[in-house]
Motif scaffolding. Structure first.
Motif, PDB file in Angstrom:
ATOM      1  N   CYS A 236     -14.861  -5.173 -11.770  1.00 42.19           N
ATOM      2  CA  CYS A 236     -15.581  -4.452 -10.717  1.00 42.19           C
ATOM      3  C   CYS A 236     -16.615  -3.487 -11.296  1.00 42.19           C
ATOM      4  O   CYS A 236     -17.677  -3.274 -10.703  1.00 42.19           O
ATOM      5  N   ILE A 239     -19.694  -5.508 -11.939  1.00 41.00           N
ATOM      6  CA  ILE A 239     -20.433  -5.748 -10.694  1.00 41.00           C
ATOM      7  C   ILE A 239     -21.319  -4.540 -10.379  1.00 41.00           C
ATOM      8  O   ILE A 239     -22.505  -4.681 -10.062  1.00 41.00           O
ATOM      9  N   ALA A 284     -23.360  -9.214  -4.735  1.00 36.89           N
ATOM     10  CA  ALA A 284     -22.164  -8.371  -4.839  1.00 36.89           C
ATOM     11  C   ALA A 284     -21.257  -8.562  -3.633  1.00 36.89           C
ATOM     12  O   ALA A 284     -20.033  -8.685  -3.775  1.00 36.89           O
ATOM     13  N   LYS A 285     -21.846  -8.606  -2.430  1.00 40.31           N
ATOM     14  CA  LYS A 285     -21.046  -8.805  -1.213  1.00 40.31           C
ATOM     15  C   LYS A 285     -20.298 -10.135  -1.269  1.00 40.31           C
ATOM     16  O   LYS A 285     -19.112 -10.216  -0.931  1.00 40.31           O
ATOM     17  N   GLU A 287     -19.471 -11.906  -3.958  1.00 41.27           N
ATOM     18  CA  GLU A 287     -18.434 -11.866  -4.993  1.00 41.27           C
ATOM     19  C   GLU A 287     -17.212 -11.079  -4.528  1.00 41.27           C
ATOM     20  O   GLU A 287     -16.071 -11.525  -4.702  1.00 41.27           O
ATOM     21  N   LEU A 288     -17.443  -9.922  -3.946  1.00 41.45           N
ATOM     22  CA  LEU A 288     -16.332  -9.081  -3.499  1.00 41.45           C
ATOM     23  C   LEU A 288     -15.538  -9.749  -2.378  1.00 41.45           C
ATOM     24  O   LEU A 288     -14.309  -9.648  -2.330  1.00 41.45           O
ATOM     25  N   SER A 292     -11.655 -10.722  -2.790  1.00 43.65           N
ATOM     26  CA  SER A 292     -10.683 -10.201  -1.819  1.00 43.65           C
ATOM     27  C   SER A 292      -9.836 -11.329  -1.248  1.00 43.65           C
ATOM     28  O   SER A 292      -8.612 -11.215  -1.127  1.00 43.65           O
ATOM     29  N   ILE A 309     -11.328  -3.147  -5.387  1.00 50.34           N
ATOM     30  CA  ILE A 309     -12.465  -3.754  -4.683  1.00 50.34           C
ATOM     31  C   ILE A 309     -12.984  -2.821  -3.589  1.00 50.34           C
ATOM     32  O   ILE A 309     -14.197  -2.679  -3.397  1.00 50.34           O
ATOM     33  N   LYS A 310     -12.076  -2.147  -2.881  1.00 48.86           N
ATOM     34  CA  LYS A 310     -12.493  -1.169  -1.864  1.00 48.86           C
ATOM     35  C   LYS A 310     -13.277  -0.026  -2.512  1.00 48.86           C
ATOM     36  O   LYS A 310     -14.229   0.504  -1.933  1.00 48.86           O
ATOM     37  N   VAL A 312     -15.206  -0.329  -5.100  1.00 48.17           N
ATOM     38  CA  VAL A 312     -16.548  -0.855  -5.376  1.00 48.17           C
ATOM     39  C   VAL A 312     -17.400  -0.821  -4.110  1.00 48.17           C
ATOM     40  O   VAL A 312     -18.575  -0.428  -4.143  1.00 48.17           O
ATOM     41  N   TYR A 313     -16.825  -1.231  -2.990  1.00 50.50           N
ATOM     42  CA  TYR A 313     -17.538  -1.183  -1.714  1.00 50.50           C
ATOM     43  C   TYR A 313     -18.048   0.234  -1.448  1.00 50.50           C
ATOM     44  O   TYR A 313     -19.203   0.431  -1.028  1.00 50.50           O
TER      45      TYR A 313
END
Length: 318
Positions: A236, A239, A284-285, A287-288, A292, A309-310, A312-313
């Motif tokens: 992450c 990313i 990025a969206k 990939e994430l 997930s 992951i959250k 990274v968002y």
């Protein structure tokens, strides 16, 4: 003085010389794997090709190694006790250089036993410079240490720090370090210092202008097989770096500290920061979202990767 240090006998010295050659030279098999076996043997180590795994197996026999260890430790302790001033040793004195080389050979096996001797690592670095030992050989030694079968050696903070320093002050192929960290992480899971190195490596490679795609791809493949916190955090982080050019300032300062007197190896900031972005927010969206879904479908009890992951968002404000 060097003359006061008592070395192992000629039979052991020949084994030490061969051991150094094996761990420091390139091998046809492509990679090496050092294994410890609790067996008796007339030698403290042997090696053979492992065709099935496509590697060179180096076997250290615990019992003869433990018998040899006090002799090697005596050499190390004499160096430490005498508080050597390495500047007083002449590179032009052939007799001194030969004695120092033999001392160096006695020090190398200790690295595979004593994993957290900062003094020993400093002694090793000094010897490498005095004996003009090629950095490629030192790198191969570190690869053997960091991908061996022993947890305490593989996860040594001292050796991973040594690798960071060696990487920072030299120019090696990116793939060498990717292969080393993935091999190490595969052998021993949840290796904090391994993934610490990966974070540093990705940061400096990006700052040097290198494409992070190969690193990202290998770490992603590892994460698809392992729900390891350290691995997912680094994935992450990469990313974030590729999309936002937001790097770890601590790693940059460490790199600069090691290269303080080396103007040829300084990190240079590009004139146009926009060129730093290697991937788009849409990438990025995607990939994430994919990552997930993978975690949710893996039926794991651990929710840590999802929390990362959250994070990274939130960092990318997606």
């Amino acid at each position: 003085m060097l003359d006061d240090i008592v070395l192992p006998d000629s039979t052991v010295q020949a084994q030490l010389e061969l051991f150094w050659d094996i761990v420091s030279n390139e091998c046809q098999e492509g990679r090496k794997y050092l294994i410890w076996l609790d067996l008796e043997s007339s030698k403290f180590f042997e090696f053979h090709s492992n065709d099935e795994e496509q590697r060179l197996d180096i076997v250290i026999y615990k019992k003869p190694m433990m018998k040899l260890f006090p002799t090697l430790l005596t050499v190390q302790n004499q160096l430490i006790a005498d508080n050597w001033d390495w500047k007083t040793i002449s590179r032009t004195d052939a007799q001194q250089t030969d004695k120092l080389h033999k001392i160096f050979l006695a020090i190398v096996p200790i690295l595979f036993i004593n994993n957290e001797s900062h003094t020993l690592v400093l002694i090793l670095e000094s010897m490498v410079k005095l004996l003009s030992i090629p950095n490629k050989k030192v790198l191969r030694l570190l690869q053997c240490l960091l991908t061996c079968s022993r947890n305490n050696i593989n996860k040594s903070s001292s050796y991973w720090t040594f690798l960071r320093k060696l990487y920072s002050t030299n120019s090696f192929q990116q793939s060498i370090f990717i292969d080393t960290l993935i091999a190490s992480a595969t052998i021993h899971r949840k290796s904090y210092y391994c993934w610490n190195f990966a974070s540093f490596f990705a940061t400096i490679e990006f700052a040097r202008g290198a494409d992070l795609t190969p690193i990202y791809s290998q770490v992603k493949q590892f994460c698809m097989r392992n729900l390891d916190y350290g691995a997912w955090k680094v994935l992450c982080e990469i990313i974030i770096i590729m999309v936002s050019a937001n790097t770890n300032q601590y790693w940059l300062k460490e790199f600069e500290r090691w290269n303080d007197n080396n103007n040829n190896n300084k990190l240079r900031a590009p004139n146009n920061s926009g060129r730093l972005h290697q991937k788009t927010m849409n990438w990025a969206k995607q990939e994430l979202f994919m990552l997930s879904n993978y975690i949710k479908s893996s039926q794991t009890e651990s929710l840590i990767p999802l929390k990362i992951i959250k994070w990274v968002y939130a960092r990318l404000e997606l």
